[in-house]
Design a protein around this motif. Structure first.
Motif, PDB file in Angstrom:
ATOM      1  N   THR A   4       0.744  -1.218  -0.050  1.00 38.13           N
ATOM      2  CA  THR A   4      -0.069   0.138  -0.009  1.00 38.13           C
ATOM      3  C   THR A   4       0.883   1.311   0.129  1.00 38.13           C
ATOM      4  OG1 THR A   4      -1.757  -1.235   1.205  1.00 38.13           O
ATOM      5  CG2 THR A   4      -1.894   1.223   1.369  1.00 38.13           C
ATOM      6  N   LEU A  33      -3.004   9.034   1.722  1.00 35.26           N
ATOM      7  CA  LEU A  33      -3.646   7.855   2.141  1.00 35.26           C
ATOM      8  C   LEU A  33      -5.046   8.054   2.591  1.00 35.26           C
ATOM      9  CD1 LEU A  33      -3.147   5.082   3.863  1.00 35.26           C
ATOM     10  CD2 LEU A  33      -2.211   6.219   5.754  1.00 35.26           C
ATOM     11  N   ASN A  34      -5.307   9.264   3.132  1.00 33.42           N
ATOM     12  CA  ASN A  34      -6.766   9.595   3.436  1.00 33.42           C
ATOM     13  C   ASN A  34      -7.604   9.673   2.168  1.00 33.42           C
ATOM     14  OD1 ASN A  34      -6.391   9.933   6.147  1.00 33.42           O
ATOM     15  ND2 ASN A  34      -5.862  12.049   6.184  1.00 33.42           N
ATOM     16  N   ARG A  37      -8.258   5.905   1.132  1.00 30.29           N
ATOM     17  CA  ARG A  37      -9.252   5.429   1.976  1.00 30.29           C
ATOM     18  C   ARG A  37     -10.500   5.817   1.969  1.00 30.29           C
ATOM     19  NH1 ARG A  37      -8.288   7.885   7.234  1.00 30.29           N
ATOM     20  NH2 ARG A  37      -9.905   9.207   6.421  1.00 30.29           N
ATOM     21  N   ASP A  38     -10.773   6.952   1.654  1.00 28.68           N
ATOM     22  CA  ASP A  38     -12.267   7.627   1.405  1.00 28.68           C
ATOM     23  C   ASP A  38     -12.679   7.069   0.060  1.00 28.68           C
ATOM     24  OD1 ASP A  38     -11.831   9.307   3.649  1.00 28.68           O
ATOM     25  OD2 ASP A  38     -11.514  11.126   2.335  1.00 28.68           O
ATOM     26  N   VAL A  41     -13.716   3.376   0.518  1.00 28.26           N
ATOM     27  CA  VAL A  41     -15.003   3.575   1.605  1.00 28.26           C
ATOM     28  C   VAL A  41     -16.068   3.767   0.611  1.00 28.26           C
ATOM     29  CG1 VAL A  41     -16.209   4.642   3.269  1.00 28.26           C
ATOM     30  CG2 VAL A  41     -13.719   3.935   3.696  1.00 28.26           C
TER      31      VAL A  41
END
Length: 109
Positions: A4, A33-34, A37-38, A41
């Protein structure tokens, strides 16, 4: 986690490579990274496009949130020595040497 990390670093490098005036160190790993991740999701941008987009969705969003440019160093980086009330025994070599790393890859059948 390493895969990752490498994938996000590659996305950041590709995104900053699309702009000639942008340094790689201005892209924030935390924001990339955020963003990733978003996107996971939300299940957004899962299907690829017919055209090849080098920067990608993560890269485009990371370019929108670049950090400010770094200041120019006024002095060279120097390692500080711990303060000791005792003198070192013997001759202490305090000269700095340039390090050279050679990597040799061999292929065995």
């Amino acid at each position: 986690m390493l895969v990752t990390y490498q994938a996000l670093r590659l996305a950041m490098a590709d995104a900053t490579g699309t702009r000639s005036d942008t340094d790689l160190d201005r892209a924030s790993f935390s924001s990339a990274l955020n963003i990733a991740r978003d996107l996971l999701v939300q299940a957004a941008a899962i299907f690829g496009y017919t055209t090849v987009d080098l920067a990608g969705t993560i890269g485009h969003r990371a370019l929108a949130s670049l950090m400010p440019a770094r200041r120019v160093r006024t002095r060279p980086c120097a390692a500080k020595r711990a303060i000791s009330k005792y003198n070192a025994k013997g001759a202490v070599d305090r000269t700095s040497y340039k390090a050279t790393i050679d990597v040799l890859t061999t292929r065995t059948p």
